[in-house]
Scaffold this active site. Structure first.
Site, short mmCIF file in Angstrom:
data_model
loop_
_atom_site.label_atom_id
_atom_site.label_comp_id
_atom_site.label_asym_id
_atom_site.label_seq_id
_atom_site.Cartn_x
_atom_site.Cartn_y
_atom_site.Cartn_z
N ARG A 20 1.10 -0.59 0.07
CA ARG A 20 0.59 0.14 0.10
C ARG A 20 0.52 1.57 0.19
NH1 ARG A 20 -0.39 4.96 2.45
NH2 ARG A 20 -0.13 4.01 4.27
N ASP A 21 1.72 1.57 1.01
CA ASP A 21 2.55 2.33 1.02
C ASP A 21 3.67 2.99 0.34
OD1 ASP A 21 3.23 5.27 2.19
OD2 ASP A 21 3.70 4.75 4.39
N HIS A 212 4.94 4.72 13.32
CA HIS A 212 5.19 4.84 11.51
C HIS A 212 6.14 5.60 10.39
CE1 HIS A 212 3.00 4.07 7.35
NE2 HIS A 212 4.02 5.11 7.13
N HIS A 214 9.62 6.94 7.99
CA HIS A 214 9.89 7.41 7.23
C HIS A 214 11.27 7.28 7.23
CE1 HIS A 214 6.17 6.53 4.25
NE2 HIS A 214 5.82 6.53 4.94
N CYS A 245 4.44 8.91 0.44
CA CYS A 245 2.74 9.74 -0.10
C CYS A 245 3.09 10.78 -1.11
CB CYS A 245 2.81 10.19 0.91
SG CYS A 245 0.58 10.81 1.14
N1 COA Z 1 -13.68 4.78 -3.30
C1 COA Z 1 -13.76 4.65 -4.62
N2 COA Z 1 -14.38 6.29 -5.06
C2 COA Z 1 -14.20 7.27 -4.03
C3 COA Z 1 -13.96 6.88 -3.07
C4 COA Z 1 -13.94 5.84 -2.18
N3 COA Z 1 -13.22 5.37 -1.31
N4 COA Z 1 -14.48 8.21 -2.09
C5 COA Z 1 -14.42 8.31 -3.63
N5 COA Z 1 -14.99 8.25 -4.28
C6 COA Z 1 -15.06 8.65 -6.01
C7 COA Z 1 -16.84 10.05 -5.74
O1 COA Z 1 -17.56 9.16 -5.91
C8 COA Z 1 -16.27 10.61 -6.26
O2 COA Z 1 -16.38 10.61 -8.64
P1 COA Z 1 -17.57 10.88 -9.36
O3 COA Z 1 -16.25 12.04 -9.04
O4 COA Z 1 -17.26 10.22 -10.24
O5 COA Z 1 -18.65 11.16 -8.39
C9 COA Z 1 -14.96 10.97 -6.46
O6 COA Z 1 -13.88 9.50 -6.41
C10 COA Z 1 -14.23 11.86 -5.63
O7 COA Z 1 -15.48 11.98 -4.29
P2 COA Z 1 -15.55 12.71 -3.14
O8 COA Z 1 -16.30 12.28 -1.94
O9 COA Z 1 -15.91 14.64 -3.31
O10 COA Z 1 -14.51 13.15 -2.55
P3 COA Z 1 -13.39 14.31 -2.47
O11 COA Z 1 -12.66 13.88 -3.79
O12 COA Z 1 -13.53 15.32 -1.63
O13 COA Z 1 -11.34 13.46 -1.94
C11 COA Z 1 -10.81 11.72 -0.95
C12 COA Z 1 -11.91 12.70 -0.70
C13 COA Z 1 -11.05 11.10 0.72
C14 COA Z 1 -11.85 10.05 -1.14
C15 COA Z 1 -10.21 11.37 -1.20
O14 COA Z 1 -9.41 12.30 -1.12
C16 COA Z 1 -9.06 9.90 -1.19
O15 COA Z 1 -8.92 8.84 -1.75
N6 COA Z 1 -7.30 9.72 -0.61
C17 COA Z 1 -6.85 9.53 -0.32
C18 COA Z 1 -5.32 9.77 -0.04
C19 COA Z 1 -4.57 8.61 -0.50
O16 COA Z 1 -4.76 7.23 -0.10
N7 COA Z 1 -3.08 9.07 0.52
C20 COA Z 1 -2.34 7.73 0.74
C21 COA Z 1 -2.39 7.34 2.72
S1 COA Z 1 -1.72 8.33 3.91
ZN ZN Z 2 3.57 6.34 5.39
#
Ligand code: COA
Ligand code: ZN
Length: 315
Positions: A20-21, A212, A214, A245
């Site tokens: 994942r990371d 955790h 890095h 990240c």
């Molecule tokens: N799985 C799949 N799709 C998702 C989802 C999920 N968990 N959450 C949101 N989406 C989709 C929505 O359906 C939407 O799609 P669409 O535009 O086709 O309708 C799109 O993503 C945007 O959704 P929204 O609710 O507006 O989210 P956002 O753009 O504000 O983003 C998060 C918020 C949390 C979903 C996003 O920032 C994210 O996934 N972040 C994770 C980052 C990460 O993994 N970082 C590393 C770990 S440290």
């Molecule tokens: Zn990390």
């Protein structure tokens, strides 16, 4: 004679976060098949917790778009925990469909990083997680709460220890089973480890605290040693030192699992991980990424094996 590390645990739990990371930050796309193989090799190596993938938005993290298929098809050994990241209820729905039994919700100790990473304020993220954790616990899942940028933020700089404690307390109040407190950009030093672990004692029992690190500035093992001295028993690391990240400028790999396993086994601390089999997992993914890995122990042990086999061929 009293040894400074007498208080160190005799056994440590490693959470392997490479799939994942590690892979979320790689430019080279890794096929679903290869992700599954990598996870299965890590299961073979005996990792007790495997952070296999994340059910996040594929728009934001395209590398994890195949989370459902990866999770469904990896081997799940009895007695090991297969963990995934979940940022919201949509993620939880997808995780449940794939048969996930352990999730991590994740926010940050700094507002700016929470906004960049999950596009929510810290308060909004805690509100979002309240339902996620409630539903997950009602379903009998194990839940981790992960906190980014506890040792420093790429946007804000220093992060006050009081902020770390405050957000950890809020995650614990939601009912998470364990915390993972992260140095997302690898800026921390051992004095910070002492300060943060000490301050967290007031809110989290030691057996529920994970760290955790890095290794961006080469301090990950030193920080781990400081944490061992404080009695911390849970560490996130990545095979070969993969990682970073995408939302943290300049962030590089996690503390390498090989480096930590080498250090711990040398100190007589058990992990349950077979270092040779772990290297096989790293070797496999290095081949797919087409680049050398950062882990010092991995690199040295691979080179030593090559020398030995060359000598054997000469004889
Ligand atoms: N799985 C799949 N799709 C998702 C989802 C999920 N968990 N959450 C949101 N989406 C989709 C929505 O359906 C939407 O799609 P669409 O535009 O086709 O309708 C799109 O993503 C945007 O959704 P929204 O609710 O507006 O989210 P956002 O753009 O504000 O983003 C998060 C918020 C949390 C979903 C996003 O920032 C994210 O996934 N972040 C994770 C980052 C990460 O993994 N970082 C590393 C770990 S440290
Ligand atoms: Zn990390």
């Amino acid at each position: 004679m009293n040894h400074p590390l007498d208080s160190a645990p005799k056994r440590v739990t490693i959470c392997e976060v490479g799939p994942r990371d590690g892979l979320q930050n790689e430019a080279v796309p890794i096929s679903t098949e290869d992700k599954i193989r990598f996870c299965d090799l890590l299961s073979d190596a005996g990792v007790p917790i495997l952070e296999a993938t994340s059910f996040v938005s594929p728009k934001h993290v395209p590398q994890m778009a195949d989370a459902g298929e990866v999770f469904r098809r990896i081997r799940k050994d009895a007695g090991r925990t297969y963990l995934v990241l979940v940022p919201n209820e949509r993620g939880l729905d997808r995780a449940m469909e794939a048969g996930v039994r352990a999730i991590a919700v994740f926010t940050a100790a700094s507002e700016a990083f929470a906004k960049a990473n999950i596009r929510m304020s810290i308060d909004q993220s805690v509100d979002t997680f309240a339902n996620v954790v409630k539903r997950a616990k009602a379903d009998g899942m194990w839940v981790r709460g992960a906190l980014s940028t506890a040792f420093g933020c790429p946007f804000q700089g220093d992060v006050p220890v009081t902020d770390v404690v405050r957000v950890c307390k809020r995650l614990l109040d939601l009912g998470v089973d364990e915390l993972s407190v992260a140095d997302t950009i690898g800026v921390g030093t051992p004095n910070q480890v002492f300060d943060i672990v000490d301050a967290l004692r007031a809110v989290v029992p030691p057996e529920k605290l994970g760290l955790h690190f890095h290794d961006t500035r080469g301090t990950a093992l030193a920080n781990t040693l400081a944490a061992l001295e404080c009695g911390v028993r849970i560490y996130d690391t990545s095979a070969g030192g993969l990682g970073g990240c995408p939302f943290a400028p300049g962030a590089t790999g996690n503390c390498a699992t090989e480096d930590l396993v080498y250090l711990l086994h040398g100190m007589g601390i058990e992990t349950g991980i077979d270092l040779a089999k772990l290297r096989a997992a790293s070797r496999f993914i290095a081949g797919k990424l087409g680049r050398p890995l950062a882990s010092r122990a991995y690199t040295a042990l691979e080179a030593a094996d090559t020398r030995t086999s060359r000598l054997a061929a000469v004889r």
